[in-house]
Scaffold this motif. Structure first.
Motif, PDB file in Angstrom:
ATOM      1  N   VAL A 166       0.855  -1.201   0.000  1.00 25.53           N
ATOM      2  CA  VAL A 166       0.000   0.000   0.000  1.00 25.53           C
ATOM      3  C   VAL A 166       0.885   1.243   0.000  1.00 25.53           C
ATOM      4  CG1 VAL A 166      -1.839  -1.191   1.282  1.00 25.53           C
ATOM      5  CG2 VAL A 166      -0.091   0.091   2.545  1.00 25.53           C
ATOM      6  N   ASP A 212       1.330   6.166   3.200  1.00 24.31           N
ATOM      7  CA  ASP A 212       0.390   6.880   4.067  1.00 24.31           C
ATOM      8  C   ASP A 212      -0.960   6.168   4.175  1.00 24.31           C
ATOM      9  OD1 ASP A 212      -0.583   7.306   1.552  1.00 24.31           O
ATOM     10  OD2 ASP A 212      -0.579   9.491   1.645  1.00 24.31           O
ATOM     11  N   ALA A 213      -0.982   4.874   3.816  1.00 23.31           N
ATOM     12  CA  ALA A 213      -2.258   4.147   3.827  1.00 23.31           C
ATOM     13  C   ALA A 213      -2.181   2.857   4.634  1.00 23.31           C
ATOM     14  CB  ALA A 213      -2.698   3.846   2.391  1.00 23.31           C
TER      15      ALA A 213
END
Length: 396
Positions: free
Chosen positions: A281, A284-285
């Motif tokens: 991912v 920032d996820a």
């Protein structure tokens, strides 16, 4: 280079007190990894070839100034003789009557191993009388133990001030490699620093941002830097109390013109286990219930680009949880890229410290690096810009 090497000493007919690191892992009385013995062979053979008598000084474990039979060096004699190809004698003390008698009886063409220097409190205290007792046994001193050079001990620092002193071949190789990487490198210079904690590498990072053009940060340390930028890293290993420090390092890098490379994508999992279900991912996820265990392919591609633009690489630590698959992929890929560039003559690559050697060996890349240091603390302190007492003593 302000220190002497074996080439600068007349060794013919001389007793050569030689500090080595043979603090090897032993299980059930057997050496499980003899690589430290292998690395001192060139120095010992060179001394013998020049007509010198090598008398080895070494420590083993931490006996804290007391005689401890379990930490005797005597069990290493057979392994040393096998690697040197000559008889190795043993003295049951490193100073005093037993040592003097053994030195006096040492035939030309043979080696003498003295008992654990740390059986005397004067070793770690760097006691002048202990250093003088060691020095009284020989004519010249050679330090081939870079891995112990960050300690100001009797056999690493005190003795070097009392006899003509020089670096052994292993010490010489370490110092030349490190000087080429940090003191007078071919630019651009990239540093790859990984591992769990920012707190353990604060001085290192602070020194590197002033010395290198690119600083690649991986492992748990990268999570702390991501958190410092306000990114939720879920259950990832991170030092949230160090975020302000991380921001300060980012600011210092900006002022120094050093580009910091952090993961842009990450590999996450819900459990820390081999072959755990995982996905890639954006950095920032990361979900709140997941943990970051490796850098993703986009990050690896960015690292590859940086390495191709660099001329010098300093490597310390892994990019992810390299011990377990598949979270070793980023480390393996970056190591392979660095190894290929080094093989092609496009990169000078120097690595060392902590888990680095294990990670590069696991990646099958270690043999192609320009130099790999087996020294842990000494390698890190050199990278931090500190003066190493055992090296400084050779410069006097």
């Amino acid at each position: 280079m302000t220190w002497k090497t074996l080439d600068d000493l007349d060794l013919n007919g001389k007793t050569v007190l030689t500090r080595v690191d043979i603090n090897v892992p032993v299980e059930n009385g057997k050496i499980t990894d003899a690589s430290r013995v292998e690395r001192i062979v060139p120095t010992v053979k060179d001394i013998l070839a020049r007509g010198g008598k090598p008398v080895l000084l070494a420590h083993f474990g931490r006996p804290k100034g007391q005689v401890n039979p379990e930490m005797s060096l005597e069990p290493l004699v057979a392994t040393l003789a096998e690697h040197f190809g000559v008889p190795v004698n043993f003295a049951a003390d490193c100073i005093g009557a037993k040592a003097k008698t053994a030195v006096a009886a040492l035939p030309a063409g043979e080696v003498l191993l003295l008992e654990n220097t740390r059986f005397h409190a004067g070793e770690t205290d760097n006691d002048p009388q202990f250093a003088a007792a060691l020095a009284a046994l020989g004519d010249v001193y050679v330090n081939d133990a870079f891995s112990a050079a960050h300690r100001a001990h009797g056999s690493t620092e005190g003795i070097a001030r009392l006899l003509p002193a020089a670096a052994g071949r292993l010490m010489q190789a370490e110092l030349q490699a490190l000087e080429a990487a940090l003191s007078a490198p071919v630019r651009p210079v990239a540093a790859l620093v990984g591992g769990a904690k920012v707190s353990s590498k604060l001085e290192l990072l602070g020194n590197l941002v002033r010395k290198v053009d690119f600083l690649i940060i991986g492992g748990g340390m990268a999570n702390t830097f991501l958190a410092a930028q306000g990114i939720d890293v879920g259950k990832s290993l991170a030092e949230h109390d160090m975020t302000e420090t991380a921001r300060n390092i980012l600011h210092a890098a900006g002022e120094a013109g050093c580009e910091i490379i952090l993961p842009s994508d990450v590999v996450i999992a819900r459990e820390f286990a081999a072959n755990a279900a995982n996905e890639t991912v954006p950095a920032d996820a990361c979900p709140a219930d997941a943990m970051i265990l490796d850098a993703g392919p986009d990050t690896v591609a960015r690292i590859d680009t940086v390495l191709k633009s660099a001329k010098t690489l300093i490597w310390n630590g892994p990019l992810g949880a390299f011990e377990i698959e598949p979270f070793d992929r980023a480390t393996n890929a970056a190591a392979a890229a660095a190894a290929a560039l080094t093989r092609a003559g496009d990169l000078v690559s120097v690595a060392g410290g902590g888990d680095t050697v294990a990670a590069l060996n696991k990646a099958g890349a270690a043999a192609d690096f320009t130099y790999i240091s087996t020294a842990g603390g000494a390698f890190l302190e050199w990278m931090e810009g500190k003066t190493l007492p055992g090296v400084a003593a050779l410069e006097q």
